[in-house]
Design an enzyme around this catalytic site. Structure first.
Site, PDB file in Angstrom:
ATOM      1  N   GLY A  46      31.599  39.009  30.387  1.00  0.00           N
ATOM      2  CA  GLY A  46      32.815  38.618  31.094  1.00  0.00           C
ATOM      3  C   GLY A  46      32.470  38.188  32.504  1.00  0.00           C
ATOM      4  O   GLY A  46      31.389  38.511  33.016  1.00  0.00           O
ATOM      5  N   GLN A  51      34.036  36.958  41.368  1.00  0.00           N
ATOM      6  CA  GLN A  51      32.584  37.190  41.410  1.00  0.00           C
ATOM      7  C   GLN A  51      31.797  35.950  41.818  1.00  0.00           C
ATOM      8  O   GLN A  51      30.645  36.060  42.236  1.00  0.00           O
ATOM      9  CB  GLN A  51      32.083  37.674  40.053  1.00  0.00           C
ATOM     10  N   CYS A  91      28.078  45.700  35.573  1.00  0.00           N
ATOM     11  CA  CYS A  91      28.770  44.583  36.220  1.00  0.00           C
ATOM     12  C   CYS A  91      27.714  43.628  36.760  1.00  0.00           C
ATOM     13  O   CYS A  91      26.729  44.067  37.370  1.00  0.00           O
ATOM     14  CB  CYS A  91      29.642  45.100  37.361  1.00  0.00           C
ATOM     15  N   HIS A 137      38.598  43.022  39.022  1.00  0.00           N
ATOM     16  CA  HIS A 137      37.943  42.126  40.000  1.00  0.00           C
ATOM     17  C   HIS A 137      38.978  41.264  40.719  1.00  0.00           C
ATOM     18  O   HIS A 137      38.843  40.992  41.916  1.00  0.00           O
ATOM     19  CB  HIS A 137      36.952  41.197  39.301  1.00  0.00           C
TER      20      HIS A 137
HETATM   21  O1  GNR Z   1      28.450  41.945  31.215  1.00  0.00           O
HETATM   22  C1  GNR Z   1      29.238  42.869  31.416  1.00  0.00           C
HETATM   23  N1  GNR Z   1      29.196  43.948  30.602  1.00  0.00           N
HETATM   24  C2  GNR Z   1      30.152  44.959  30.595  1.00  0.00           C
HETATM   25  C3  GNR Z   1      29.873  46.113  29.901  1.00  0.00           C
HETATM   26  C4  GNR Z   1      30.799  47.139  29.848  1.00  0.00           C
HETATM   27  C5  GNR Z   1      32.000  47.002  30.495  1.00  0.00           C
HETATM   28  C6  GNR Z   1      32.292  45.861  31.217  1.00  0.00           C
HETATM   29  C7  GNR Z   1      31.378  44.833  31.263  1.00  0.00           C
HETATM   30  S1  GNR Z   1      31.765  43.379  32.132  1.00  0.00           S
HETATM   31  C8  GNR Z   1      30.155  42.832  32.567  1.00  0.00           C
HETATM   32  C9  GNR Z   1      30.229  41.457  33.229  1.00  0.00           C
HETATM   33  C10 GNR Z   1      30.979  41.561  34.538  1.00  0.00           C
HETATM   34  O2  GNR Z   1      30.515  42.050  35.533  1.00  0.00           O
HETATM   35  N2  GNR Z   1      32.209  41.175  34.538  1.00  0.00           N
HETATM   36  O3  GNR Z   1      32.951  41.305  35.635  1.00  0.00           O
HETATM   37 NI    NI Z   2      32.149  42.948  36.705  1.00  0.00          NI
END
Ligand code: GNR
Ligand code: NI
Length: 169
Positions: A46, A51, A91, A137
């Site tokens: 995601g 970001q 994240c 976020h």
């Molecule tokens: O890649 C991501 N993996 C994830 C794993 C568990 C819970 C949330 C995430 S989101 C993260 C990518 C990200 O930072 N999105 O804001």
């Molecule tokens: Ni994140």
């Protein structure tokens, strides 16, 4: 294909509140495409516009193994949330740090797609967690903000050390 630089915690710009998207222009479509490229390249499941230092309510998510199920959420709103799930989160803005966060296990989100068409999506488990993580976020919240003060201080110290090391390299 364009990759956007990702802000890293504790960058103050990660605290900004995103504004709703009001016009579904070609520039928004391009931003969504670039966000998807950036998410897949990272790799992550995601990415929120915050970001990449764009303070608009735009999120992309793809939790599929095959990375061919892109979901775009513009102006997302949670219209129903229930249940509880405690899962390990990471994240892209806090590289190398993982910790558990409690979230709703089942949500219904209403959002618009890249063309402005409104849709609703029901999500559970990892998809529900990811939607909540991304929507956080957009209101300036990183998953670390859900942890204890002691952990937040430790993560900040670790990230600042990392930054010094990457600046020297
Ligand atoms: O890649 C991501 N993996 C994830 C794993 C568990 C819970 C949330 C995430 S989101 C993260 C990518 C990200 O930072 N999105 O804001
Ligand atoms: Ni994140």
């Amino acid at each position: 294909m364009a990759l956007l630089p990702i802000l890293e915690y504790p960058d103050a710009r990660l605290k900004r509140i995103a504004s709703p998207v009001t016009e579904f222009t070609p520039a928004i479509k391009k931003l969504v495409d670039d966000m998807a490229d950036t998410m897949y390249d990272a790799p992550g499941i995601g990415l929120a516009a915050t970001q990449v230092n764009v303070h608009k309510r735009i999120v992309v998510i793809d939790i599929s193994e095959t990375k061919n199920d892109l979901k775009v959420f513009i102006n997302p709103q949670i219209v129903m949330a229930d249940g509880e799930i405690v899962g390990e989160e990471g994240c892209l803005s806090v590289p190398g740090y993982y910790d558990t966060v409690k979230r709703a296990s089942h949500v219904v989100v209403r959002a618009q797609d890249a063309l402005g068409k409104t849709f609703e999506l029901e999500a559970t488990d990892l998809m529900a967690v990811c939607i909540q993580h991304e929507m956080d976020h957009l209101i300036g919240t990183v998953f670390v903000d859900h942890l204890s003060q002691l952990k937040q201080i430790r993560v900040k110290t670790r990230m600042k050390k990392r930054l010094r090391e990457t600046e020297r390299a």
